[in-house]
Design an enzyme around this catalytic site. Structure first.
Site, PDB file in Angstrom:
ATOM      1  N   GLU A  10       0.869  -1.166   0.000  1.00 50.17           N
ATOM      2  CA  GLU A  10       0.000   0.000   0.000  1.00 50.17           C
ATOM      3  C   GLU A  10       0.905   1.213   0.000  1.00 50.17           C
ATOM      4  OE1 GLU A  10      -2.393   2.562   3.154  1.00 50.17           O
ATOM      5  OE2 GLU A  10      -2.759   0.404   3.341  1.00 50.17           O
ATOM      6  N   CYS A  59      -3.339   7.192   5.620  1.00 54.52           N
ATOM      7  CA  CYS A  59      -3.286   6.891   4.188  1.00 54.52           C
ATOM      8  C   CYS A  59      -4.593   7.248   3.501  1.00 54.52           C
ATOM      9  CB  CYS A  59      -2.940   5.428   3.968  1.00 54.52           C
ATOM     10  SG  CYS A  59      -3.967   4.293   4.927  1.00 54.52           S
TER      11      CYS A  59
END
Length: 530
Positions: A265, A302
Site C-alpha cells: 500500500e 493513508c
C-alpha cells in the site's frame, strides 16, 4: 517489561551488530533509550531459517490452535499495560487516546482473524466429484482450497505503530493463513516494536508454537529490508509506506530467481467531490468535516483527503470562505518524526510553486510553536490546471489539501477521468446529484477501491466488507486488501488435489465436511456433505 534494543530471532534475543540507533521524541528531538542494534546479515538469515523450519510445523497446526494463538497475542499486548501506551506516545508524538484506541483495534483484528479460523470457510474449498462414465473422457475427482504460502516478511508502518506494525493487520492475517512471519520493525518506534514483539513470542511459547513462528529485526538501513525480500525462504511481502519504498521492494522481489508477490500500500490522495445539491444543503458542515478529516492525526492517515473537487460558482465561493476560516483556526500538531515533517513542508512548498496553484491559507498558529509541528495548509487550483499538471496528484503526507475548482460538471468529470488509482473517493451529494452525475460515479468506480457517500474517508472499519486497496499507485495489486478479513487471501495460494483418497485429503475437502464449512460442491454453495 524492560527494553534492550535487541533483535528477536525466534525465541532468542540477539544484538550481534556494531551499528546502533536511537528512537527520538518527535516533539523535542531528544533521543530515547536504549540504543537499538541493527540486525546483521547473519541474524536475518537465522530469522528466516527459523521461519522456514517453523513453517513446516506451524502449517500442520489446527485452525483452532492458530486461533487460540492469535487470541493469546491480543491478551499479551493488553497485559503490557501503560508501558506500551507510554512508549508509543513518546516515540510517535501521538496522544494517549489515539494509541489506546489503536491498541484496541490491533487486539480486535487478532480476535477477528481468530473468528475467521474458527469458521473455516475462508479457504474457499471447491469440490467437483468424479464422473467416471462421462464421454468421451471420464472426469476426475478434483478438490481445491487455499493453503499458506510460507514465511512472510512484514514491514511495519510509521503512522500506525500498533495496528499496521509488528502485530498489525499484515502479521495477523499472515499468521492466520498459516504462515510464519519475520517483521522489519519501523525505526521510528523500535521500543514499541520490541514490546509487541516480545508479547507475540510470549504468546507463541504459551500456545506451544514452534520457535521461529515469529521473529523481528531492527535497522535503519535499506540493507535489512533488501535481505528480507531477497532471501530464498521469503515467500511474500506485506508493506505499507511510500511509493518509492514499495516500488523498491517490488523490483527486488521481481529480480529474484523465484519472484514473489509484494502486497504494498503506497500512495493515495483520496479525492472528495462536493456536488451542487450537497453544497446547497450543507456546505458549511462539509467544510468543517473536511477540515477535520484532513487534520485528523496531523494528516498522517493513508486515507486523508488530499483533494477536494467543487464547482466554481457562488455556492462554491461561500464554501471556500468557510473552508479557509476553518483551516486558519485548525491547530498545529507534532508529526511522527522529523523526516516526515520535512517532507511535508517541502511537499506543500513544491505544490505552491506550480503556476496556477494558490496557497490559499495556513493555520494561524504562532511560528515559534511549529518548529517540530505541522501547520494545516489549504491550496487551490482550477480544474484545467490540475489536468495539465500531473504533479498536483502527488500525495503530500500531512495536514494539507488541494481544492480543485471546476468551471462545469464536464470539467469535474474530466478531472476524475485524469486520476491515477487511489484507495478511496468520496461523493457528497443528494440522490438527485447522483443521478445527474452518474457518469462521474462510473468513472470513480474504475479509479478507487472504496467509494464513500456523504462521509469522509478517514475511518477504516475492520470487517469482512472492507476493501483497503486500489488501482496502482495506491497499491501494487488492487485485487487485495490490507484491512479486513479478506486480507488473509494475500498470504495463501490455491492447491488442487486430483484423485486423492479421502484419508489423504485435508479435512476441509473430505466428503463428510467435518468442519462444517461452506464449500462450492459441483457448482453449488453448501455446508452439506458430498
Amino acid at each position: 517489561m524492560e527494553l534492550h534494543g535487541q533483535n528477536l530471532i525466534g525465541n532468542d534475543v540477539s544484538a550481534d551488530g556494531q551499528d546502533t540507533f536511537h528512537a527520538r521524541n518527535p516533539a523535542t528531538g531528544d533521543p530515547l533509550h536504549p540504543a537499538v542494534t541493527d540486525a546483521t546479515n547473519a541474524e536475518i538469515n537465522r530469522a528466516l531459517e527459523k521461519a522456514e523450519d517453523a513453517f513446516r510445523i506451524y502449517r500442520q497446526k489446527t485452525p483452532d490452535e492458530i486461533a487460540a494463538f492469535l487470541e493469546r497475542i491480543g491478551d499479551e499486548i493488553v497485559a503490557l499495560g501503560d508501558a506500551l501506551i507510554e512508549r508509543a506516545c513518546s516515540e510517535t508524538g501521538l496522544p494517549t487516546a489515539r494509541i489506546t484506541g489503536e491498541r484496541g483495534r490491533t487486539v480486535g483484528q487478532l480476535k477477528l482473524f481468530a473468528g475467521v479460523l474458527h469458521d473455516g470457510s475462508w479457504v474457499e474449498a471447491r469440490i467437483d466429484t468424479a464422473l467416471p462414465d462421462r464421454e468421451p473422457v471420464p472426469k476426475p475427482d478434483l478438490r481445491c482450497m487455499l493453503i499458506p504460502r510460507g514465511p512472510v516478511a512484514v514491514f511495519g508502518a510509521s503512522n500506525f505503530p500498533l495496528a499496521f506494525s509488528v502485530a498489525g493487520g499484515d502479521t495477523a492475517s499472515a499468521l492466520a493463513a498459516g504462515c510464519t512471519v519475520v517483521v522489519k520493525a519501523h525505526p521510528a518506534h523500535p521500543g514499541t516494536s520490541e514490546l509487541v514483539g516480545r508479547a507475540i513470542i510470549e504468546a507463541a511459547n504459551a500456545c506451544d508454537m514452534p520457535p521461529g513462528v515469529f521473529s523481528m529485526v531492527q535497522g535503519t538501513s535499506n540493507r535489512v529490508g533488501e535481505q528480507l525480500v531477497k532471501h530464498t525462504f521469503t515467500q511474500a511481502v506485506g508493506f505499507t509506506g511510500s511509493l518509492g519504498g514499495g516500488l523498491a521492494l517490488f523490483r527486488l522481489a521481481m529480480s529474484r530467481p523465484e519472484p514473489i508477490p509484494v502486497y504494498a500500500e503506497m500512495s493515495s490522495v483520496n479525492p472528495v467531490f462536493i456536488l451542487p445539491g450537497a453544497m446547497a444543503e450543507r456546505g458549511e458542515a462539509i467544510a468543517e468535516g473536511l477540515t477535520g478529516s484532513v487534520t485528523l492525526g496531523v494528516g498522517q492517515f493513508c486515507t486523508k483527503p488530499g483533494l477536494a473537487i467543487i464547482i466554481d460558482d457562488d455556492q462554491g465561493n461561500a464554501f471556500m470562505d468557510k473552508l479557509r476560516a476553518s483551516f486558519q483556526a485548525a491547530p498545529t500538531g507534532t508529526m511522527l518524526h522529523a523526516g516526515i515533517l520535512s517532507a511535508y513542508n517541502k511537499g506543500v512548498e513544491k505544490l505552491a510553486t506550480i503556476e496556477g496553484v494558490e496557497l490559499s491559507t495556513l493555520s494561524e498558529a504562532e511560528a515559534a510553536a511549529i518548529k517540530t509541528q505541522a501547520r494545516p495548509c489549504l491550496l487551490t487550483t482550477s480544474g484545467q490546471t490540475f489536468i495539465e499538471e500531473p504533479e498536483l496528484e502527488n500525495e503530500v503526507f500531512g495536514p494539507s489539501t488541494l481544492v480543485v475548482q471546476c468551471d462545469s460538471p464536464e470539467n469535474m468529470e474530466a478531472v476524475a477521468d485524469n486520476f491515477e488509482g487511489h484507495l478511496t473517493a468520496t461523493v457528497h451529494g443528494t440522490e438527485e446529484d447522483l443521478e445527474t452525475y452518474r457518469g462521474l460515479v462510473r468513472l470513480l468506480e474504475r479509479k478507487v477501491g472504496r467509494l464513500i457517500f456523504n462521509g469522509f474517508p478517514t475511518g477504516v472499519d475492520v470487517c469482512a466488507s472492507m476493501h483497503h486497496g486500489g488501482p496502482y499507485p495506491a497499491t501494487l495489486d488492487g485485487h487485495f486488501t490490507s484491512v479486513g478479513t479478506a486480507a488473509i487471501r494475500r498470504f495463501a495460494r490455491p492447491l488442487a488435489y486430483q484423485g486423492f483418497p479421502q484419508s489423504a485429503l485435508p479435512a476441509e475437502l473430505r466428503d463428510e465436511n467435518p468442519r462444517g464449512i461452506f464449500r462450492l460442491v459441483n457448482s453449488k454453495f453448501t455446508q452439506d456433505p458430498v
